[in-house]
Design an enzyme around this catalytic site. Structure first.
Site, PDB file in Angstrom:
ATOM      1  N   ILE A  22      -7.889   7.861   5.283  1.00 47.74           N
ATOM      2  CA  ILE A  22      -7.690   6.418   5.202  1.00 47.74           C
ATOM      3  C   ILE A  22      -7.979   5.756   6.537  1.00 47.74           C
ATOM      4  CG2 ILE A  22      -6.078   6.613   3.279  1.00 47.74           C
ATOM      5  CD1 ILE A  22      -3.790   6.101   5.231  1.00 47.74           C
TER       6      ILE A  22
ATOM      7  N   LYS B 196      -5.446  -9.071  -8.205  1.00 48.20           N
ATOM      8  CA  LYS B 196      -6.144  -8.555  -7.020  1.00 48.20           C
ATOM      9  C   LYS B 196      -7.229  -7.603  -7.503  1.00 48.20           C
ATOM     10  CE  LYS B 196      -5.403  -6.512  -2.500  1.00 48.20           C
ATOM     11  NZ  LYS B 196      -4.456  -5.881  -1.581  1.00 48.20           N
TER      12      LYS B 196
ATOM     13  N   HIS C 197      -2.749  -3.158   8.228  1.00 45.39           N
ATOM     14  CA  HIS C 197      -3.861  -3.508   7.335  1.00 45.39           C
ATOM     15  C   HIS C 197      -4.516  -2.230   6.839  1.00 45.39           C
ATOM     16  CE1 HIS C 197      -7.503  -5.357   5.765  1.00 45.39           C
ATOM     17  NE2 HIS C 197      -8.209  -4.544   6.512  1.00 45.39           N
TER      18      HIS C 197
ATOM     19  N   HIS D  43       0.771  -1.248   0.000  1.00 43.01           N
ATOM     20  CA  HIS D  43       0.000   0.000   0.000  1.00 43.01           C
ATOM     21  C   HIS D  43       0.800   1.295   0.000  1.00 43.01           C
ATOM     22  CE1 HIS D  43      -3.623  -2.314   0.488  1.00 43.01           C
ATOM     23  NE2 HIS D  43      -3.089  -2.929   1.518  1.00 43.01           N
TER      24      HIS D  43
END
Length: 145
Positions: free
Chosen positions: A126, A63, A137, A36
Site C-alpha cells: 500500500i 464513492k 491519506h 480505510h
C-alpha cells in the site's frame, strides 16, 4: 521584572497553540482509519463492501472506489517510518510488506444510494501519505514485483 515574564508568556502561548495542531493531525489520522481501516473483516465479498461503505458513511454520494486495510494499526503506522515503509515519489510512503486489503468499487448505476459495490480481496503493498508519523491519506495498492 519584564524579562522574567517573557519566557512564561512564550510557554503559555505554546500550550495554547500546540494542542489544536496535534488535535488536527489526530483528526486526519482518525478520518484515515474511518475510511480505510477494518482490523478483522467478516467476509470480504460484495455484501461486505456495501455494508462497510454505508456504515462508514461513504455512500452520499456513492464513492467510486475505496480500499479497506486489514491487520493492526501499528503495522500501518510503521509505514510512516523506516520499519515498514520506504519513500515513494515526493510525499508518499510504500509498505515494505503486503497487507490484506479489500477494494470496493462502485458497480455503476446512480451515484445516489442504494450503492452497489464489487469487492476485490487480496494482499497488496500500500501507498500512503503521512503527517507527523501518522497515516492520513491512502493513495493506492498493488502487487509489487
Amino acid at each position: 521584572m519584564v524579562m522574567g515574564q517573557g519566557p512564561l508568556l512564550v510557554f503559555i502561548l505554546g500550550l495554547c497553540v500546540t494542542p489544536p495542531t496535534l488535535a488536527q493531525d489526530n483528526s486526519r489520522y482518525k478520518h484515515f482509519l474511518t475510511q480505510h481501516y477494518d482490523a478483522k473483516p467478516k467476509g470480504r465479498n460484495d455484501r461486505y463492501c456495501e455494508s462497510m461503505m454505508e456504515s462508514r458513511e461513504l455512500t452520499s454520494p456513492c464513492k467510486d472506489t475505496n480500499t479497506f486495510i486489514h491487520g493492526n494499526k501499528g503495522s500501518i503506522k510503521a509505514i510512516c517510518g523506516n520499519k515498514n515503509g520506504s519513500p515513494y515519489g515526493e510525499h508518499l510512503r510504500i509498505s515494505k510488506s503486503p497487507f490484506q486489503v479489500t477494494t470496493c468499487k462502485h458497480s455503476g448505476g446512480s451515484p445516489r444510494p442504494p450503492c452497489r459495490y464489487r469487492a476485490t480481496a487480496g494482499f497488496r503493498h500500500i501507498v500512503i501519505a503521512c503527517e507527523n508519523g501518522l497515516p492520513v491519506h491512502f493513495d493506492e495498492s498493488f502487487f509489487r514485483l
